[in-house]
Design an enzyme around this catalytic site. Structure first.
Site, short mmCIF file in Angstrom:
data_model
loop_
_atom_site.label_atom_id
_atom_site.label_comp_id
_atom_site.label_asym_id
_atom_site.label_seq_id
_atom_site.Cartn_x
_atom_site.Cartn_y
_atom_site.Cartn_z
N HIS A 270 -6.37 -7.28 -0.48
CA HIS A 270 -6.54 -5.84 -0.66
C HIS A 270 -5.88 -5.40 -1.96
O HIS A 270 -4.85 -5.93 -2.35
CB HIS A 270 -5.91 -5.08 0.49
CG HIS A 270 -6.48 -5.42 1.84
ND1 HIS A 270 -5.95 -6.42 2.61
CD2 HIS A 270 -7.54 -4.92 2.51
CE1 HIS A 270 -6.66 -6.52 3.73
NE2 HIS A 270 -7.64 -5.62 3.69
N HIS B 101 0.82 -1.22 0.00
CA HIS B 101 0.00 0.00 0.00
C HIS B 101 0.85 1.27 0.00
O HIS B 101 0.31 2.37 0.01
CB HIS B 101 -0.95 0.03 1.20
CG HIS B 101 -1.98 -1.06 1.17
ND1 HIS B 101 -2.83 -1.23 0.09
CD2 HIS B 101 -2.30 -2.02 2.08
CE1 HIS B 101 -3.63 -2.28 0.35
NE2 HIS B 101 -3.32 -2.77 1.54
N ASP C 239 -4.27 -12.72 3.25
CA ASP C 239 -5.52 -12.33 3.89
C ASP C 239 -6.72 -12.68 3.02
O ASP C 239 -7.85 -12.36 3.35
CB ASP C 239 -5.52 -10.85 4.25
CG ASP C 239 -4.90 -10.01 3.16
OD1 ASP C 239 -4.66 -10.53 2.05
OD2 ASP C 239 -4.64 -8.82 3.42
N ASP D 122 -2.81 -10.53 -2.67
CA ASP D 122 -3.35 -10.09 -1.37
C ASP D 122 -4.82 -9.73 -1.56
O ASP D 122 -5.24 -9.32 -2.64
CB ASP D 122 -2.55 -8.85 -0.94
CG ASP D 122 -2.83 -8.41 0.48
OD1 ASP D 122 -1.99 -8.68 1.34
OD2 ASP D 122 -3.88 -7.78 0.73
#
Lengths: 573, 450
Positions: B153, B112, B240, B151
């Site tokens: 996200h 991120h 995740d 991931d």
């Protein structure tokens, strides 16, 4: 004055010493009887035993190759391996999988029983082995070091129902270390050599008993500590690789504890290299390796290189080639192929050897190299020393480059700056100074001592270990080596409490064995693992996971650094 | 003794003494159970699986990927530098051919972290894959790189750094941004004017399982990679997306993840997020290691997993097929498409963004201009206004010269850089010159940069 007898059974000779803190009182060297190690031990013992000082004989310590040889030669009993692998690595990759029966039931990484045993599958597996006349068993579960319950249940079931079964090695008892495949190998080998070692132990006990010797007997382990004869029966696999350990403990006893030293034991065919840091020898990271099996057996770090006093020296394509093979003794001692020992003799550095014979032996090499014989001899010694120095350097690099798991360890890396080179073994007076020079460090040559390994065995301290794993959120703690799993209730345990339990467990374990009375627990117990993690679930701290490993540290119970051969007789009468 | 068919490197850096804060998901305990599982399985004892010790990286390596505001010292800790350095260790081992593939199991994560990074967002300060990619490009003669981010996200940071870089293919497969942080990663975000189609976002519905993920691998990722022909493939392996993760709603299993890696055959795998530290990470990491090493992972199984638990509904399967079809079309048309329709006809392509830093509690409002050059990917100018809820607000101006910049763009960017230094008006002015390796700041950096 307390006396100790140390016996080292080597491949060629068995050495024995009668020794005290004042020095070596008696020593003996007899040829090892290959297929009767017991006889070798007893003969060596006989040679140094002094009935007049029986009351002062405090202990007898034996370093034997019995278990090592038995594993290396695969001369051991068949074992029925009962495994509880649960999910994970495919069982086909596990050691001894061909002698394995897989049982349902397993424990997870937190030590929780995810799936319980099915007693019938245990029975079926045991009967299958018994039908094949296999009566010794190893029982190993994944994460059994975190929770020994399933292994213990299997043990109790077998003992309760099968009187034919002769022995069961449980994974969590033979080692508390993490590593399922290593635990399998360790437990399997323990069960496999159990009978041989027990027979040996029984025979030693009987022989000593019939002589009226009452001093407790200890066996040297691969980690440089000793274990009493009684306990060694159940944990016999820990006596593997005691040979290198005896050598290292001998060097420590004879030259002292050093802050940063390399210990080289230069033999005929090989040179063994060990490292000492902060006064203690360095250990193998995950355990000993023997005959291709990776085990959890604690062992002193030692690396062998194929170069020694009797290494064959040749010239190939105009380049000197030293080792890695030995083709017999040095020419000066009746061999046919020139060796570094001949080179040393040619330079007049081997007392009682004829330099002429040595020079003659080196002549063909000198001709191929087109240099003088003297130059050839110098080159050989130089090259031999350089090879050993390079090996020491590589070992230091590989030990320094160990994986680390915290920021602190990355920022403050382990820097091994060797300060001293300790040399032992026949060729060491000639080679050690040269190796040290190449490493740019000081050196010390252990007094040329034909029985250093026996001294090491005699001086080695009795040791033991206990590992406490405590998980306050599941509410349990376990001590694998003792087969303990207990509820902690709602007590608010912290790391100090766990450390205290670990220390107490080591002390208790040691005190339950004869021969451990003299250990000063406040000084000799050290903490080797000390871990503490908060367990957080849903943004809330719900407990702690703590692991503390306490051990009696291996070391020499007396030091002979100031002893000079011959001196002890002035005091001992 | 078992020998891994494929030589595999593992760099395990769990940072057992570092946390964002004591109860934060990114804390000391995160990789504890993973360590226990990997060690208990004896994976590091397998012949052909080699463990590498970590190494700390330096600030200069960060500045090829990032403009750190106010400076690298202020927004990183040693743990960030070791996490990034650990990836570089694995990259070295792969590119020196010591191993066939490597897995950096490191923390903290990084995907991120944007090119201009002001601190911590989504648990990331420094983009560890990008730092590694820039390290690889600098040290080895490698140009084309693919990053497949799995991931849960959206990898908005990595996307940002390579948005206009035609040599880096970035594919992010993630839970639909309408349902999860950071709320971006839609199909329409497909790259800048010089790199259209080399950013591919695959948003998937909540409850997507192994079936959906593997469908995307087989029908989109592998064909696209086959056409792009990268020299290096990286898997940013956030875990995740596991069915047990507390922060997301995906349904991937450890075996599904292992299968993904078996199909993708990445050169380098880097751990990203994943906060089901007990129920997922120990098993997923075991699965990935076995898959990379070419070993049988069919016995890797979470204790609580049943087939029903991760059954994917037909509706989700349909949605994923549609998304894949759209992206395949986009990718195959990327060179034929009229870019003016997407980026306008102006000299510059403009975009404005608001980037929220959830951990550090600040808001970055950015106005970015990318010069539309015919000869290179074009220099970039960024104005950034930071509203901080903890510290005082500040303004930043950044001049970026991309690595493929033509002499004209270098010259024009240099003029802007000089101009801005004279006119001032910003708290910080930065130059990131990837052609001449100049990383400067006004006022001058207090730290010395090698």
């Amino acid at each position: 004055m307390p006396l100790t007898i140390g016996i080292d059974v080597g491949g060629t000779n068995t050495d024995a010493v009668l020794v005290s803190a004042r020095g070596v009182h008696k020593k003996a060297k007899i040829p090892t009887i290959k297929d009767n190690l017991l006889q070798s031990v007893l003969e060596a013992l006989e040679a140094v035993y002094d009935p007049h000082s029986e009351k002062n004989l405090e202990r007898i310590c034996i370093s034997t190759t019995l278990t090592t040889n038995s594993i290396v030669e695969e001369n051991y009993d068949k074992v029925g391996l009962l495994c509880l692998p649960g999910p994970g690595l495919h069982p086909k990759y596990l050691p001894f999988h061909e002698s394995m029966e897989i049982l349902p039931g397993y424990v997870d990484h937190r030590g929780r029983i995810v799936k319980d045993l099915n007693p019938n599958t245990v029975r079926q597996a045991v009967e299958k082995f018994l039908k094949k006349d296999i009566k010794r068993f190893a029982v190993v579960g994944k994460f059994s070091n975190r929770n020994p319950e399933l292994e213990m249940k299997i043990h109790d079931l077998i003992i309760g129902e099968y009187s034919d079964v002769k022995h069961i090695s449980l994974g969590h008892r033979v080692t508390s270390r993490i590593g399922f495949p290593r635990r399998i190998a360790t437990a399997y080998l323990n069960a496999a050599v159990y009978r041989k070692h027990k027979e040996f132990a029984d025979a030693v006990e009987n022989a000593l008993g019939s002589k009226g010797i009452t001093a407790p007997v200890f066996i040297l382990k691969g980690d440089g500590g000793t274990i009493n004869l009684e306990a060694s029966r159940r944990l016999c696999v820990h006596t593997i690789l005691s040979g290198p350990a005896a050598s290292i403990m001998g060097q420590i006893t004879l030259t002292g504890e050093h802050p940063a030293a390399a210990l080289i034991d230069i033999g005929g065919t090989t040179t063994d290299i060990a490292i000492m840091l902060n006064g203690s020898p360095v250990f193998e990271r995950s355990g000993a390796e023997i005959s291709g099996y990776k085990t959890s057996v604690r062992a002193l770090y030692s690396r062998s290189i194929g170069i020694g006093g009797d290494s064959a020296v040749k010239v190939e394509n105009g380049v000197l080639q030293i080792g890695p093979h030995r083709e017999g003794p040095a020419v000066i001692f009746g061999g046919n192929t020139p060796t570094p020992t001949d080179a040393a003799a040619a330079l007049g550095k081997v007392p009682c050897a004829d330099p002429k014979v040595a020079k003659e032996a080196l002549k063909p090499l000198a001709d191929s190299l087109n240099v003088t014989i003297k130059k050839t001899a110098e080159l050989i010694i130089e090259e031999t020393a350089q090879s050993i120095a390079n090996a020491v350097k590589n070992i230091v690099v590989s030990l320094s480059n160990r994986p680390v798991y915290t920021v602190k360890e990355v920022l403050e890396p382990l820097v091994i700056e060797l300060q001293k080179l300790i040399g032992i073994g026949g060729p060491s007076p000639v080679l050690t100074p040269l190796v040290a020079e190449k490493l740019g460090i000081d050196y010390e040559i252990a007094p040329v001592h034909q029985v250093a390994n026996a001294v090491g065995a005699a001086a080695a301290r009795p040791t033991t270990v206990a590992t406490v794993h405590c998980d306050t959120s599941t509410g349990y703690y376990s001590i694998s080596e003792l087969g303990i799993k207990k509820e902690i209730g709602k007590k608010n345990w912290n790391i100090d409490k766990v450390t205290a339990i670990a220390k107490k467990a080591v002390e208790k374990r040691a005190r339950s064995r004869t021969g451990y009375q003299d250990i000063d627990f406040s000084r000799e117990v050290e903490i080797t693992t000390h871990e503490e993690f908060n367990v957080v679930r849903g943004f809330q701290t719900v407990g702690k996971i703590m692991e503390v490993k306490a051990q009696i540290k291996p070391g020499a119970v007396f030091s002979l650094t100031h002893w000079k051969e011959g001196e002890e007789n002035d005091h001992s009468s | 003794m078992i020998i891994a068919p494929k030589k595999t490197g593992i760099l395990f850096f769990p940072a057992f003494d570092w946390a964002i804060s004591p109860d934060h998901p990114e804390r000391e305990e995160r990789l504890l159970y993973t360590r226990d599982q990997i060690f208990e399985e004896g994976l590091l004892d397998i012949e052909g699986i080699i463990e590498y010790p970590p190494r700390i990286t330096n600030y200069a390596n960060l500045l090829r990927a990032h403009i750190c505001v106010p400076g690298p010292e202020e927004i990183t800790t040693e743990s960030h530098l070791i996490s990034a350095g650990g990836c570089n260790v694995i990259a070295d081992a792969v590119l020196n051919k010591e191993i066939q593939s490597g897995f950096a199991i490191v923390r903290p994560p990084g995907h991120h972290a944007m090119r201009i990074t002001h601190g911590s967002r989504g648990f990331c300060n420094i983009n560890i894959e990008s730092v590694m990619v820039e390290y690889i490009r600098k040290k080895y003669n490698i140009k084309r790189i693919a990053i497949v981010d799995t991931d849960a996200h959206h990898a908005d940071g990595t996307q940002d750094i390579y948005y206009n870089d035609p040599d880096v293919l970035h594919i992010s497969i993630h839970q639909d941004g309408r349902t999860l942080f950071p709320g971006t990663g839609f199909i329409g975000e497909a790259g800048g004017p010089a790199a259209y189609g080399t950013t591919l976002n695959v948003p998937v519905p909540p409850h997507t399982s192994d079936e959906g993920l593997l469908y995307i691998m087989n029908n989109l990722v592998l064909p696209v990679l086959n056409e792009f022909k990268p020299e290096i493939v990286i898997n940013a392996a956030g875990q995740d997306n596991h069915y047990s993760d507390p922060l997301t709603n995906m349904n991937i299993s450890a075996r599904g993840y292992a299968k993904l890696n078996e199909l993708l055959k990445p050169d380098i795998v880097v751990l990203e997020g994943g906060y089901s530290i007990e129920g997922a990470l120990p098993y997923v990491n075991t699965g990935i290691i076995l898959a990379l090493a070419g070993l049988d992972y069919s016995h890797v199984l979470e204790p609580d997993l049943t087939a029903d638990k991760i059954k994917q509904s037909p509706k989700i399967t349909e949605d994923i097929k549609k998304t894949v079809d759209q992206l395949l079309l986009l990718f195959s048309n990327r060179t034929r498409i009229d870019l003016n329709k997407i980026f306008g006809k102006g000299e510059f392509y403009h975009r404005t963004r608001r980037i929220f830093y959830d951990t550090d509690n600040l808001l970055d409002e950015q106005k970015e201009q990318i010069y539309r050059c015919d000869n290179c990917s074009g220099y970039r100018l960024v104005h950034s206004w930071v509203n901080s809820f903890n510290k005082s607000n500040y303004t930043t101006y950044v001049v970026i010269i991309p690595r493929d910049a033509c002499p004209g763009c270098v010259k024009r960017a240099e003029e802007r850089w000089q101009e801005k230094q004279k006119s001032g008006g910003y708290d910080y002015i930065f130059l990131q010159d990837l052609v001449n390796e100049r990383y400067e700041r006004v006022p001058k950096y207090q730290v010395s940069l090698p």
